[in-house]
Each structure stands twice: as C-alpha cells, then as structure tokens.
Design a protein around this motif. Sequence first.
Motif, PDB file in Angstrom:
ATOM      1  N   THR A 347      43.279  39.464  41.841  1.00 54.04           N
ATOM      2  CA  THR A 347      43.211  40.338  42.522  1.00 54.04           C
ATOM      3  C   THR A 347      43.547  40.156  44.041  1.00 54.04           C
ATOM      4  OG1 THR A 347      40.789  40.054  42.832  1.00 54.04           O
ATOM      5  CG2 THR A 347      41.360  41.429  40.876  1.00 54.04           C
ATOM      6  N   SER A 348      43.318  39.011  44.340  1.00 60.93           N
ATOM      7  CA  SER A 348      43.828  38.717  45.599  1.00 60.93           C
ATOM      8  C   SER A 348      45.411  38.986  45.885  1.00 60.93           C
ATOM      9  CB  SER A 348      43.235  37.484  46.496  1.00 60.93           C
ATOM     10  OG  SER A 348      43.717  37.259  47.856  1.00 60.93           O
ATOM     11  N   GLN A 349      45.969  38.311  44.899  1.00 60.03           N
ATOM     12  CA  GLN A 349      47.498  38.163  44.857  1.00 60.03           C
ATOM     13  C   GLN A 349      47.968  39.470  44.639  1.00 60.03           C
ATOM     14  OE1 GLN A 349      49.614  35.226  42.922  1.00 60.03           O
ATOM     15  NE2 GLN A 349      47.993  33.591  42.851  1.00 60.03           N
ATOM     16  N   THR A 460      44.695  40.782  30.386  1.00 60.49           N
ATOM     17  CA  THR A 460      45.280  41.350  31.881  1.00 60.49           C
ATOM     18  C   THR A 460      46.679  41.968  31.429  1.00 60.49           C
ATOM     19  OG1 THR A 460      44.201  39.169  32.603  1.00 60.49           O
ATOM     20  CG2 THR A 460      46.041  40.225  33.850  1.00 60.49           C
ATOM     21  N   MET A 461      47.393  41.524  30.526  1.00 58.71           N
ATOM     22  CA  MET A 461      48.815  42.029  30.231  1.00 58.71           C
ATOM     23  C   MET A 461      48.459  43.259  29.868  1.00 58.71           C
ATOM     24  SD  MET A 461      50.979  39.754  31.132  1.00 58.71           S
ATOM     25  CE  MET A 461      49.664  39.128  32.451  1.00 58.71           C
ATOM     26  N   ASN A 462      47.419  43.376  28.869  1.00 58.55           N
ATOM     27  CA  ASN A 462      47.261  44.829  28.324  1.00 58.55           C
ATOM     28  C   ASN A 462      46.911  45.931  29.515  1.00 58.55           C
ATOM     29  OD1 ASN A 462      48.088  44.359  25.785  1.00 58.55           O
ATOM     30  ND2 ASN A 462      45.884  43.812  25.358  1.00 58.55           N
ATOM     31  N   MET A 463      45.951  45.489  30.382  1.00 66.61           N
ATOM     32  CA  MET A 463      45.440  46.197  31.568  1.00 66.61           C
ATOM     33  C   MET A 463      46.783  46.640  32.643  1.00 66.61           C
ATOM     34  SD  MET A 463      42.170  44.838  33.200  1.00 66.61           S
ATOM     35  CE  MET A 463      40.536  44.844  32.266  1.00 66.61           C
ATOM     36  N   ILE A 464      47.809  45.654  32.779  1.00 61.83           N
ATOM     37  CA  ILE A 464      48.942  45.925  33.539  1.00 61.83           C
ATOM     38  C   ILE A 464      49.663  46.769  32.685  1.00 61.83           C
ATOM     39  CG2 ILE A 464      51.024  44.875  34.383  1.00 61.83           C
ATOM     40  CD1 ILE A 464      49.385  42.396  34.831  1.00 61.83           C
ATOM     41  N   ASP A 465      50.141  46.547  31.582  1.00 63.11           N
ATOM     42  CA  ASP A 465      51.069  47.700  30.813  1.00 63.11           C
ATOM     43  C   ASP A 465      50.497  49.161  30.991  1.00 63.11           C
ATOM     44  OD1 ASP A 465      52.817  45.788  30.356  1.00 63.11           O
ATOM     45  OD2 ASP A 465      51.910  45.264  28.223  1.00 63.11           O
ATOM     46  N   ALA A 560      47.922  48.915  41.990  1.00 60.78           N
ATOM     47  CA  ALA A 560      47.290  47.603  42.252  1.00 60.78           C
ATOM     48  C   ALA A 560      45.780  47.995  42.370  1.00 60.78           C
ATOM     49  CB  ALA A 560      47.861  47.071  43.641  1.00 60.78           C
ATOM     50  N   GLN A 561      45.257  49.162  42.929  1.00 58.94           N
ATOM     51  CA  GLN A 561      43.909  49.464  43.209  1.00 58.94           C
ATOM     52  C   GLN A 561      43.094  49.515  41.634  1.00 58.94           C
ATOM     53  OE1 GLN A 561      44.171  53.053  45.407  1.00 58.94           O
ATOM     54  NE2 GLN A 561      44.213  52.075  47.328  1.00 58.94           N
ATOM     55  N   LEU A 562      43.865  50.165  40.895  1.00 59.76           N
ATOM     56  CA  LEU A 562      43.110  50.618  39.533  1.00 59.76           C
ATOM     57  C   LEU A 562      43.250  48.933  38.836  1.00 59.76           C
ATOM     58  CD1 LEU A 562      45.089  53.667  38.540  1.00 59.76           C
ATOM     59  CD2 LEU A 562      42.736  53.287  38.909  1.00 59.76           C
ATOM     60  N   THR A 565      40.319  47.062  40.138  1.00 63.88           N
ATOM     61  CA  THR A 565      39.175  47.622  39.691  1.00 63.88           C
ATOM     62  C   THR A 565      38.640  47.323  38.234  1.00 63.88           C
ATOM     63  OG1 THR A 565      39.476  49.524  41.102  1.00 63.88           O
ATOM     64  CG2 THR A 565      37.614  49.751  39.437  1.00 63.88           C
ATOM     65  N   GLU A 566      39.651  47.580  37.468  1.00 62.04           N
ATOM     66  CA  GLU A 566      39.543  47.364  35.733  1.00 62.04           C
ATOM     67  C   GLU A 566      39.345  45.739  35.588  1.00 62.04           C
ATOM     68  OE1 GLU A 566      41.773  49.003  33.017  1.00 62.04           O
ATOM     69  OE2 GLU A 566      41.943  51.016  34.133  1.00 62.04           O
ATOM     70  N   MET A 567      39.886  44.932  36.508  1.00 63.15           N
ATOM     71  CA  MET A 567      39.795  43.392  36.218  1.00 63.15           C
ATOM     72  C   MET A 567      38.254  43.028  36.776  1.00 63.15           C
ATOM     73  SD  MET A 567      42.395  41.990  35.069  1.00 63.15           S
ATOM     74  CE  MET A 567      42.097  40.313  35.294  1.00 63.15           C
ATOM     75  N   LEU A 568      37.767  43.520  37.859  1.00 63.02           N
ATOM     76  CA  LEU A 568      36.377  43.229  38.222  1.00 63.02           C
ATOM     77  C   LEU A 568      35.414  43.750  37.309  1.00 63.02           C
ATOM     78  CD1 LEU A 568      36.948  44.120  41.987  1.00 63.02           C
ATOM     79  CD2 LEU A 568      36.715  41.764  40.892  1.00 63.02           C
ATOM     80  N   SER A 569      35.718  44.584  36.266  1.00 62.25           N
ATOM     81  CA  SER A 569      34.834  45.209  35.526  1.00 62.25           C
ATOM     82  C   SER A 569      34.543  44.288  34.373  1.00 62.25           C
ATOM     83  CB  SER A 569      35.287  46.589  35.068  1.00 62.25           C
ATOM     84  OG  SER A 569      36.306  46.565  34.562  1.00 62.25           O
ATOM     85  N   LEU A 570      35.657  43.413  34.364  1.00 56.64           N
ATOM     86  CA  LEU A 570      35.578  42.280  33.282  1.00 56.64           C
ATOM     87  C   LEU A 570      34.229  41.324  33.456  1.00 56.64           C
ATOM     88  CD1 LEU A 570      39.310  41.302  32.623  1.00 56.64           C
ATOM     89  CD2 LEU A 570      37.946  42.649  31.017  1.00 56.64           C
ATOM     90  N   ILE A 571      34.071  41.145  34.554  1.00 57.12           N
ATOM     91  CA  ILE A 571      33.114  39.802  35.094  1.00 57.12           C
ATOM     92  C   ILE A 571      31.994  40.243  34.043  1.00 57.12           C
ATOM     93  CG2 ILE A 571      31.547  39.059  36.604  1.00 57.12           C
ATOM     94  CD1 ILE A 571      33.711  39.578  38.608  1.00 57.12           C
ATOM     95  N   ASP A 572      31.368  41.398  33.833  1.00 53.25           N
ATOM     96  CA  ASP A 572      29.879  41.732  33.258  1.00 53.25           C
ATOM     97  C   ASP A 572      30.286  42.319  31.709  1.00 53.25           C
ATOM     98  OD1 ASP A 572      28.336  40.976  35.186  1.00 53.25           O
ATOM     99  OD2 ASP A 572      28.770  42.794  36.372  1.00 53.25           O
ATOM    100  N   GLY A 573      31.529  42.596  31.412  1.00 50.79           N
ATOM    101  CA  GLY A 573      31.820  43.229  30.031  1.00 50.79           C
ATOM    102  C   GLY A 573      32.588  42.507  29.062  1.00 50.79           C
TER     103      GLY A 573
END
Length: 612
Positions: A347-349, A460-465, A560-562, A565-573
């Motif tokens: 997410t930093s990148q 991650t690729m699915n999220m990006i797409d 990028a914002q979305l 946000t969705e990547m960070l939601s992976l941490i607990d899900g």
Amino acid sequence: MEGLVHTHLNDQIRPYLDLIDSLRLMGIDQDLPLPAIAVIGDQSSGKSSLLEALSGVALPRGSGIVTRCPLMLKLRKLKGGVQWRAIISFSGTRKEFTDKSQVEEQVKTAQNELAGDGVGICDELISLEILSPDVCDLTLIDLPGIARVPVKGQPEDIGDQIQVLIRRFIEKSATINLVVVPCNVDIATTEALKMAQEVDPDGKRTLGILTKPDLIDHGTEQNILDIVNNQVIPLSKGYMIVKCRGQQQIQDGIPLEEATRMERDFFSQHEYFSGLFTEGKTTTQSLATKLTQELVRHIKDSLPTVSDKVRDELFASKKQMTQYTEGPPTDAPGRKRYLVDAIFRFTSQINNLAAGEDNLHVALRSHFEKWLDDLERSQQPSVSKEILDVVKQYDKKHRGRELPGFSDYKVFEMVVQKLVKKLQDNALYILGVIRETVHKHFVNAADPIFSNYPNLRCVTMNMIDKIQSRQEVKVEERIKEQFEMEALVYTQDKTFLKTLKGLSEDNSPEEFHECEIPGTSKDDRFKYTGMFKAYYEIVIQRLADQVPMLIQLFLLKQSAQLLCTEMLSLIDGVDLDKVLSEGSDAGRRRNELQSRIERLSLAQEKLSQELS
C-alpha cells in the motif's frame, strides 16, 4: 617405469589444477564456465585409445557410440609408492576402487544408469578420478563420438543430439578443444574439426591430434607432415601425432606400457616422421606434457576473468535474493505480522504511485500530451470547412426568404456540436490506454512483494482488476457527461470576448478566405469564422484539462485509495495459512539462490587467496 606416459610436473603447476578442481567441487561450473580440455572426434577416430594411453586404464570400447555420457577424466599423479586407486562419481553416487580392471565396467555401469541400457546418450557428467604415480596431472572431458547414421535402437536424430551435447561444451570460451582425427581420412571433411571451427573460427582454442599413422597409404606421408606443420588448416595451438594401441594389439594382449615403447620407436625410426619426433610433436608422452602445459597456461590466463565473473555473478545473485524473504513464520501471530508488513509495503508503493513519487506520472503526462495534440490538430485547417459545410446544409434545408449570410444561432450550435462530438472517441481511447498503464504499475508494485505467495497475489490481482474496472466505468460516464455539457454551447461572455479578441489580434482576414459563405465579404467571413474559432478554442482548453483530471481522479487517486482500504481489510478477514502458502517453486528458488550465493562466496574467497 620407462615408456609410460609420465610427466614430472613442477610443484608450482599442481596448485592450478587443484584450484579448478576445487571450484568444480563447489559447483561453480553450474554458474560459469571453468578452464577445461574437451576431447571430440568422429566415431572410430582413435579417441578412446588416446585416453587409455593417457590414463593407463582401459575404457569402454566397441563399435557405434561407446562414450554415451560426458566423462570427466581427472588424472592425478601421486608420490611414488602410493597404491593406485580410482573414484567414480555420478548423479549423487560415489564409489572408490583399487582394481584397474574394474574401470571399464564401472564406467559402463554409470552410463547405463544415466542413459539407460542400450545405445542412447545423456548429458549428465560422469567423473572418473585416477590417482596413480604413473599418470600426469591432467583433466580431460571425453565427449561422445560424432555419429551420422543411427544404428538399431537409436533415435533418428541421434546425430543431432550428439552435436548439441558436444557444442554445449566446446562453445565455451574457457574450453580447449582437443580434436582427434585419423591420419587415413581427409582432415578437411571430418565433422569434429568442422564443429571446432564453427565455435573457434580463429583456431585459438583448438589443438589437433592425428591418430593411426600406421594406416596411411604409402606416398601420403608428406600430406601428414604438411598438416602437422600447420600448413593445411592452421591452428594456433598446432597439431600433434600419436600412435596408440590398435584393436589387434589389444587382442594380442600387448599392455599399455609396451604399446608406449612401441609408439616411441615407431616415430623415432620413421623415415618421414622422425623429424617430428625430434621436435616433440609426436608420441602420447609428449602430448601429455603439452596438454598439461596448455591447460595450466590456460588456467593462469583465465583466472582474472573467472574471478571477475564470480564477483559479478555473486553480486547479481545477492540482488536477486533481495526479492525473496526468509518465508513467513510458522506461528499464527508471526504470520499475521508478516502479512501486515507485506500489505503495508504494498500500500505504501501504491500511495507513492498516486502521489507522483514514481515514473507513472511521466507515462501519464506523455499520454495526456498526445490528447492535447489530438485536440489541437482538430482545430485546423478543418474548422472553416466544417463551418461552411454546416452553413450550406442549413441553408439548403431551412433558408427560405432570408438573404444569404443571415443564418441564425442554431448554425453556431450545430457546428460546435458536430466538431466536439468527434473528440469523444479519442477521449475514451486515451482512457483505455491510461487504464492499462495504471494497471501495469499497480501489478508491478505487487509482484516483488507477493510473487512467492500465489494465493495472496491472486487476491491482490483480483482486487486491482475489479477496482480498476469499476473506476473505469465511472470515469467513462463522467467523460460522456463532459461531452454532453459541451453540447450546451456555453461560456462566460468575458471569456468568449477575450478569446475572440486574441484571435482577432493574431490573425488577419486572409486567414479565412477559404470559407466562401455566399453573400458575405472577406471581413464578414473573418468575423463569422472567428466566432466559431474563438469558442472552439475555449472548448479545446476545457477538454484538454478536464479529461486528464477526471482520469487521474478516478483511475489513479480513487483507485489507489480503494485498493489500499480493501487490502488492509484482508488483515482480519483471510485464512493466514492459505494466503501465505508459498508457491511450489518459491522455496526451491530461494534455496537454490542461497546455495549459489554460498558457493560463489567460497569461490571468491579462494580465488582472492590465489590471486593475492
């Protein structure tokens, strides 16, 4: 023992051979070529007899392909009184034995295990080390004899297979090619010499060995002298001529020691070849000395290059290793921390991309500049023609009693709307190009971090797409809305009059002479066309800025914002074990790279010691 192939080497020579052997033992030849001597020849060229004479042991013989795997023959001279012994190694197997008569059978067994029973070949190397007081210090790589016609049980392309295998060894710049050619054949037609010339056209790495001098026809001796004296096919390392045991001598039980004495007598007493004997260009014993000297000289010359290549390969391997982590921890808390760290790095990148701290914006600017070029090209010289065409069409369909040149405001709107509508397709094309560019940069940001974890990378690729697709639909709607707004034909009066004034100052009535509107003067045409140009200039400027801003907002900033946000939601899900499951090759690649770094580091240390 008089007559044997013995070369008493200076103690300074042996360390160079041992150094290369130690590098091979480390496995450095997997990473870069090491100095070596490769022995090649057509079938029945006398190659096996030559190697037997050098090594003092019987190797597999027979018709057809005898050498079915590359055989590294390492000869090491021991101090007197030490018992003869040999070590054969292949495919993880290592066997030591002390009986000379076992050599042929041991090599056959190794070949059968690697290449299968029969007449097939294999490119896996067999190492045979002979340790004896009766050999010279030398390392040779024996390669299969070059075959042209397959025999029963061989594949039709056996000749091509052998050539590919041979070429893999002889094309290396660190290899001296020992080409074995019978005296009783035309040297220019031998396949072995042709192959050597292809990979070494200047002959700098090639040494020619002539065999079977007792089989030449009477009267052709001078031809052989010309070849050995480098007058036919010149080679920098020249030629030598040897006479090893023939099949009849083997059947008669003549030992190698006796055959060596007979060889020396043959050349020293020969009517034509005695001069070559005096010059040291004959006999297996002289060849052994020359080969050892050539190999040691070659090693000395190659060591600085080998050292540089080891350093370069080590640097490259360490750089590659930075792409691999040690792998995720096995405990749940540790795995979660590992996932958090990976996601935050990603997410930093992504945030850096959105903020312009990457070369992405360089690529975007070039696309947006092209969009501006397209807009500016649409202004000229077509605007006047568009105006004329619309006026003519309007007059044809709607003018009744009006005089020429008195068309109403609808004409103005129709011209503007027609011109603007043509630009929408270009805007949507630019949108598609930018979408691909942003998508590529997002993927490139993910690959180094998630490449070892296919499940996490897939998520991650699915999220990006998905995010990019949704955002592309949104920005496409906004762009179409922008063009719908442009169809309204509106701008502030001050803006329009200012632009019109600027055009009036920059242009003259002659600029618009091509717009032949019936019933209007040249000045009228200038005024009439200038109004359209002034307003179109305003439209162009709005679109030049608005379309890129919409694309950047939706496809880059909001995407990028979305995504973050969705990547960070992976941490607990997510299932930690599933998303952090390494790919089948990831661990293997990391281990291979680590092993490579270790052996290259050892090699670098050893070479530094030797060269210091």
